[in-house]
Design a protein around this motif. Sequence first.
Motif, PDB file in Angstrom:
ATOM      1  N   SER A  69       0.837  -1.205   0.000  1.00 18.95           N
ATOM      2  CA  SER A  69       0.000   0.000   0.000  1.00 18.95           C
ATOM      3  C   SER A  69       0.867   1.249   0.000  1.00 18.95           C
ATOM      4  CB  SER A  69      -0.929   0.004   1.224  1.00 18.95           C
ATOM      5  OG  SER A  69      -1.855  -1.070   1.166  1.00 18.95           O
ATOM      6  N   VAL A  70       1.950   1.227   0.774  1.00 18.44           N
ATOM      7  CA  VAL A  70       2.861   2.369   0.814  1.00 18.44           C
ATOM      8  C   VAL A  70       3.450   2.624  -0.575  1.00 18.44           C
ATOM      9  CG1 VAL A  70       4.987   3.316   1.788  1.00 18.44           C
ATOM     10  CG2 VAL A  70       3.485   1.926   3.215  1.00 18.44           C
ATOM     11  N   ARG A  71       3.894   1.561  -1.222  1.00 19.21           N
ATOM     12  CA  ARG A  71       4.537   1.723  -2.532  1.00 19.21           C
ATOM     13  C   ARG A  71       3.566   2.321  -3.547  1.00 19.21           C
ATOM     14  NH1 ARG A  71       6.329  -2.644  -5.127  1.00 19.21           N
ATOM     15  NH2 ARG A  71       8.047  -1.495  -6.082  1.00 19.21           N
ATOM     16  N   THR A  72       2.311   1.910  -3.485  1.00 21.93           N
ATOM     17  CA  THR A  72       1.312   2.461  -4.397  1.00 21.93           C
ATOM     18  C   THR A  72       1.066   3.936  -4.112  1.00 21.93           C
ATOM     19  OG1 THR A  72       0.235   0.298  -4.580  1.00 21.93           O
ATOM     20  CG2 THR A  72      -1.057   2.226  -5.225  1.00 21.93           C
ATOM     21  N   LEU A  73       0.803   4.262  -2.856  1.00 23.42           N
ATOM     22  CA  LEU A  73       0.488   5.641  -2.491  1.00 23.42           C
ATOM     23  C   LEU A  73       1.664   6.574  -2.741  1.00 23.42           C
ATOM     24  CD1 LEU A  73      -1.471   5.017   0.844  1.00 23.42           C
ATOM     25  CD2 LEU A  73      -2.401   5.389  -1.451  1.00 23.42           C
ATOM     26  N   GLU A  74       2.848   6.109  -2.414  1.00 25.26           N
ATOM     27  CA  GLU A  74       4.035   6.960  -2.584  1.00 25.26           C
ATOM     28  C   GLU A  74       4.354   7.168  -4.065  1.00 25.26           C
ATOM     29  OE1 GLU A  74       7.038   9.320  -0.650  1.00 25.26           O
ATOM     30  OE2 GLU A  74       5.138   8.422   0.001  1.00 25.26           O
ATOM     31  N   THR A  75       4.120   6.140  -4.875  1.00 23.27           N
ATOM     32  CA  THR A  75       4.322   6.268  -6.322  1.00 23.27           C
ATOM     33  C   THR A  75       3.471   7.396  -6.884  1.00 23.27           C
ATOM     34  OG1 THR A  75       4.913   3.936  -6.641  1.00 23.27           O
ATOM     35  CG2 THR A  75       4.005   5.104  -8.551  1.00 23.27           C
ATOM     36  N   VAL A  76       2.184   7.385  -6.518  1.00 24.36           N
ATOM     37  CA  VAL A  76       1.257   8.392  -7.040  1.00 24.36           C
ATOM     38  C   VAL A  76       1.569   9.768  -6.458  1.00 24.36           C
ATOM     39  CG1 VAL A  76      -1.169   9.087  -7.157  1.00 24.36           C
ATOM     40  CG2 VAL A  76      -0.542   6.671  -7.427  1.00 24.36           C
ATOM     41  N   TYR A  77       1.836   9.819  -5.162  1.00 26.84           N
ATOM     42  CA  TYR A  77       2.066  11.103  -4.489  1.00 26.84           C
ATOM     43  C   TYR A  77       3.327  11.794  -5.000  1.00 26.84           C
ATOM     44  CZ  TYR A  77       1.440  14.470  -0.713  1.00 26.84           C
ATOM     45  OH  TYR A  77       1.221  15.618   0.004  1.00 26.84           O
ATOM     46  N   ARG A  78       4.362  11.014  -5.253  1.00 28.95           N
ATOM     47  CA  ARG A  78       5.597  11.609  -5.768  1.00 28.95           C
ATOM     48  C   ARG A  78       5.407  12.126  -7.199  1.00 28.95           C
ATOM     49  NH1 ARG A  78      10.756   7.891  -3.722  1.00 28.95           N
ATOM     50  NH2 ARG A  78      10.274   7.990  -1.482  1.00 28.95           N
ATOM     51  N   LYS A  79       4.564  11.457  -7.951  1.00 30.62           N
ATOM     52  CA  LYS A  79       4.346  11.847  -9.340  1.00 30.62           C
ATOM     53  C   LYS A  79       3.503  13.117  -9.463  1.00 30.62           C
ATOM     54  CE  LYS A  79       2.877   9.947 -13.790  1.00 30.62           C
ATOM     55  NZ  LYS A  79       2.376   8.743 -14.500  1.00 30.62           N
ATOM     56  N   TYR A  80       2.457  13.217  -8.615  1.00 29.37           N
ATOM     57  CA  TYR A  80       1.493  14.311  -8.770  1.00 29.37           C
ATOM     58  C   TYR A  80       1.514  15.333  -7.637  1.00 29.37           C
ATOM     59  CZ  TYR A  80      -0.468  11.167 -12.288  1.00 29.37           C
ATOM     60  OH  TYR A  80      -0.646  10.336 -13.367  1.00 29.37           O
ATOM     61  N   GLY A  81       2.163  15.015  -6.508  1.00 32.00           N
ATOM     62  CA  GLY A  81       2.145  15.916  -5.353  1.00 32.00           C
ATOM     63  C   GLY A  81       0.819  15.906  -4.634  1.00 32.00           C
ATOM     64  N   THR A  82      -0.026  14.974  -5.000  1.00 31.61           N
ATOM     65  CA  THR A  82      -1.346  14.791  -4.393  1.00 31.61           C
ATOM     66  C   THR A  82      -1.793  13.375  -4.742  1.00 31.61           C
ATOM     67  OG1 THR A  82      -3.588  15.705  -4.220  1.00 31.61           O
ATOM     68  CG2 THR A  82      -2.598  15.649  -6.428  1.00 31.61           C
ATOM     69  N   PHE A  83      -2.998  12.986  -4.304  1.00 33.34           N
ATOM     70  CA  PHE A  83      -3.523  11.682  -4.688  1.00 33.34           C
ATOM     71  C   PHE A  83      -4.441  11.861  -5.892  1.00 33.34           C
ATOM     72  CE2 PHE A  83      -2.649  11.274  -0.102  1.00 33.34           C
ATOM     73  CZ  PHE A  83      -1.720  10.247  -0.167  1.00 33.34           C
ATOM     74  N   LYS A  84      -4.221  11.034  -6.900  1.00 30.57           N
ATOM     75  CA  LYS A  84      -4.938  11.195  -8.159  1.00 30.57           C
ATOM     76  C   LYS A  84      -5.224   9.813  -8.756  1.00 30.57           C
ATOM     77  CE  LYS A  84      -4.521  13.642 -12.589  1.00 30.57           C
ATOM     78  NZ  LYS A  84      -3.655  14.536 -13.400  1.00 30.57           N
ATOM     79  N   GLU A  85      -6.385   9.668  -9.370  1.00 27.61           N
ATOM     80  CA  GLU A  85      -6.714   8.408 -10.035  1.00 27.61           C
ATOM     81  C   GLU A  85      -5.612   8.051 -11.038  1.00 27.61           C
ATOM     82  OE1 GLU A  85     -10.279   6.445 -12.789  1.00 27.61           O
ATOM     83  OE2 GLU A  85     -10.201   8.609 -12.453  1.00 27.61           O
ATOM     84  N   SER A  86      -5.072   6.849 -10.908  1.00 30.89           N
ATOM     85  CA  SER A  86      -4.011   6.438 -11.821  1.00 30.89           C
ATOM     86  C   SER A  86      -3.791   4.937 -11.744  1.00 30.89           C
ATOM     87  CB  SER A  86      -2.701   7.172 -11.519  1.00 30.89           C
ATOM     88  OG  SER A  86      -2.287   6.922 -10.191  1.00 30.89           O
ATOM     89  N   SER A  87      -3.112   4.415 -12.756  1.00 33.14           N
ATOM     90  CA  SER A  87      -2.733   3.008 -12.762  1.00 33.14           C
ATOM     91  C   SER A  87      -1.510   2.854 -13.653  1.00 33.14           C
ATOM     92  CB  SER A  87      -3.880   2.127 -13.277  1.00 33.14           C
ATOM     93  OG  SER A  87      -4.173   2.433 -14.625  1.00 33.14           O
TER      94      SER A  87
END
Length: 341
Positions: free
Chosen positions: A256-274
């Motif tokens: 779960s951390v790896r998923t959330l951190e991947t998205v957060y580092r990319k967008y600076g927020t949480f965003k729908e992605s895959s």
Amino acid sequence: MKVEDFDYDLDEELIAQTPLENRDQSRLMVVDREKEEISHKHFYDILDYLEKGDTLVLNNTKVLPARLIGTKEETKAVIEVLILKDLSNKTIEALVKPARRIHVGDVVSFGDGLLKLKCTSIKDEGIREFEAIYEGIFYEILDKLGTMPLPPYIHKKLEDKNRYQTVYAKEVGSAAAPTAGLHFTKELLAKIESKGINIAYITLHVGLGTFRPVKVEKIEDHNMHSEFYILSKETADLLNKTRENNKKIIAVGTTSVRTLETVYRKYGTFKESSGFTNIFIYPPQKIKSIDCLITNFHLPKSTLIMLVSALAGKDLILKAYKIAVHDKYRFFSFGDAMFIK
């Protein structure tokens, strides 16, 4: 930083070989980062550390019964196959033992021909790509022929294969369980929700990286395998709202951390992605996407102990592990849990 910096002494007898009868009866070590204090509870006490408005993030991936024993058609040699990824169009990626026996064009048969795998490509580290030959539904055939791909440190037979699934497992595709989630029962999750705590789901299909040791001397030289993840709009919106309300995001498991951190580092927020992530988290990196983590006790020198060290600090984590060994906590997949707050 060196891999040796994340080593610790572990008695083999502390490696849990079977799950406890009741999932939420495992021990829970609570690591307080601010106070640098360690306390001892049971997993059902996790309720005491979650507050109304917090969001608990669970990985709802479901483990494939992906370990197959078959025979090479030409020679009748016994071949073990561990399916790592369903690449679609009847193509799969798998770890093969003994890999030296399987070349392009070779066919491995399972269940008297109910499933056949024809090698189409050779990759590094014993991995092969296969064309899957079968009639019917692939996952139904796997369910009939396959067994759970338990980690190599578990030597006892698993009597109930559902015990290597979380109670909320839904999206089929993992080669291993997100083991921090194995402690939750449906009843405990209901109590969490009734307290006003949000439950959000992400998906990360656990792949080869779980089975792969770190063989390099310097951490920076290690290459992570990629794994497929999904973060829905519903979950992204809930996580952003949690942050806006100054409430905590609690990740269940390193996946779960790896998923959330991947998205957060990319967008600076949480965003729908895959997509696929090969994120490798280790000190002195900072984890910014979560506030707390529920996790198990991980192998020495593994990428997972490096990740939790990035969150809590290497010295505090190694201190916690030393105490866990002394107090005879149960380790690894079927073992006890840690809550980092």
